[in-house]
Design a protein around this motif. Structure first.
Motif, short mmCIF file in Angstrom:
data_model
loop_
_atom_site.label_atom_id
_atom_site.label_comp_id
_atom_site.label_asym_id
_atom_site.label_seq_id
_atom_site.Cartn_x
_atom_site.Cartn_y
_atom_site.Cartn_z
N GLY A 1 0.80 -1.22 0.00
CA GLY A 1 0.00 0.00 0.00
C GLY A 1 0.83 1.26 0.00
O GLY A 1 2.03 1.24 -0.24
N ASP A 2 0.18 2.38 0.33
CA ASP A 2 0.79 3.69 0.16
C ASP A 2 0.98 4.45 1.47
O ASP A 2 1.02 5.69 1.47
CB ASP A 2 -0.06 4.53 -0.79
N SER A 3 1.11 3.76 2.58
CA SER A 3 1.38 4.47 3.83
C SER A 3 2.70 5.21 3.71
O SER A 3 3.70 4.68 3.21
CB SER A 3 1.45 3.48 5.00
N ASN A 4 2.72 6.45 4.18
CA ASN A 4 3.93 7.26 4.06
C ASN A 4 3.92 8.35 5.12
O ASN A 4 2.94 8.53 5.85
CB ASN A 4 4.02 7.87 2.66
N LEU A 5 5.00 9.08 5.17
CA LEU A 5 5.07 10.27 6.01
C LEU A 5 5.90 11.32 5.31
O LEU A 5 6.70 11.02 4.42
CB LEU A 5 5.62 9.95 7.41
#
Length: 255
Positions: A100-104
């Motif tokens: 997925g696209d979890s980011n910070l």
């Protein structure tokens, strides 16, 4: 010589599926392969930084001597979400590789979440205080730089977001993989401590090859797991922490 984009993409792909700390020789947390001996375990010298590095992690955070800055927290924006996971017992920890696209975003740079894992007892200390466990979220920017978000874990209420993993899916044996669907996965945004201040410092990976240049963001407010949840992890990994390293006059910021 600049690193070619193709090579960076290859490195990122490898890091997404492999533990960041299991790319070379055998090592452990006890006996002849314990942290004090890590630098000697790889004849190629790739572990040398574990002994010779001057900006190693973890550290004991001396709260009284931290520098207070207002800009750090304003530049931190965490966008974690519920995503499919590949849970693995890699022999050193329970690690969840994240799809997925979890980011910070931190200081204008975007980092993608690659994986999260656990240590017991905690690796970092706050004013000499060690916690029963610590959780790390490992993030990587397109240029290959790393940022690790960490939260201490104390004994308290049952952690509902992690309960499904804990009750049914903690891999007991080294090499065991468990696929977790998005519906079954924890909502990572709900695990992060709410309304917590942070510590910021530059350090290293806490496992071989102990690579330096890692940005650390530590939540001051600990997470809670129940005594049973902590005990279930410690039944698999009774001790998988690296002792604290010298600070060596590094700046530690607090927002």
């Amino acid at each position: 010589m600049p690193v070619r984009p193709i090579r960076l993409k290859l490195i990122a792909s490898l890091l997404a599926v492999l533990p960041l700390y299991s790319l070379a020789s055998e090592w452990s947390y006890s006996g002849n392969n314990a942290p004090d001996h890590w630098a000697m375990l790889d004849t190629s010298g790739s572990f040398a930084t574990c002994a010779k590095g001057t900006a190693q992690s973890p550290i004991d955070i001396p709260r009284a001597s931290t520098t207070h800055i207002n800009a750090a927290s304003a530049s931190l924006n965490i966008n974690y979400q519920r995503s499919p996971l590949n849970l693995v017992n890699n022999g050193h920890s329970i690690q969840a590789n994240v799809a997925g696209d979890s980011n910070l975003q931190f200081q204008g740079k975007t980092y993608k979440l690659l994986q999260f894992h656990f240590h017991s007892p905690s690796e970092h200390l706050f004013n000499g205080k060690r916690f029963p466990m610590e959780m790390h979220w490992v993030n990587q920017a397109p240029d290959g730089s790393l940022l690790v978000v960490a939260a201490m874990i104390e004994s308290g209420k049952n952690n509902a977001q992690l309960e499904h993993i804990w009750s049914k899916m903690l891999p007991q044996k080294k090499g065991t993989h468990v696929a977790i669907s998005q519906a079954q996965a924890p909502d990572l945004s709900m695990i992060l401590p709410s309304a917590s201040k942070h510590f910021f410092y530059k350090g290293s990976l806490t496992t071989p090859p102990c690579t330096e240049g890692v940005q650390w963001v530590l939540f001051e407010q600990p997470l809670q797991l129940s005594a049973d949840q902590i005990g279930a992890f410690q039944h698999i990994f009774a001790d998988n922490h690296r002792p604290a390293a010298a600070i060596n006059q590094r700046e530690i910021d607090e927002d």
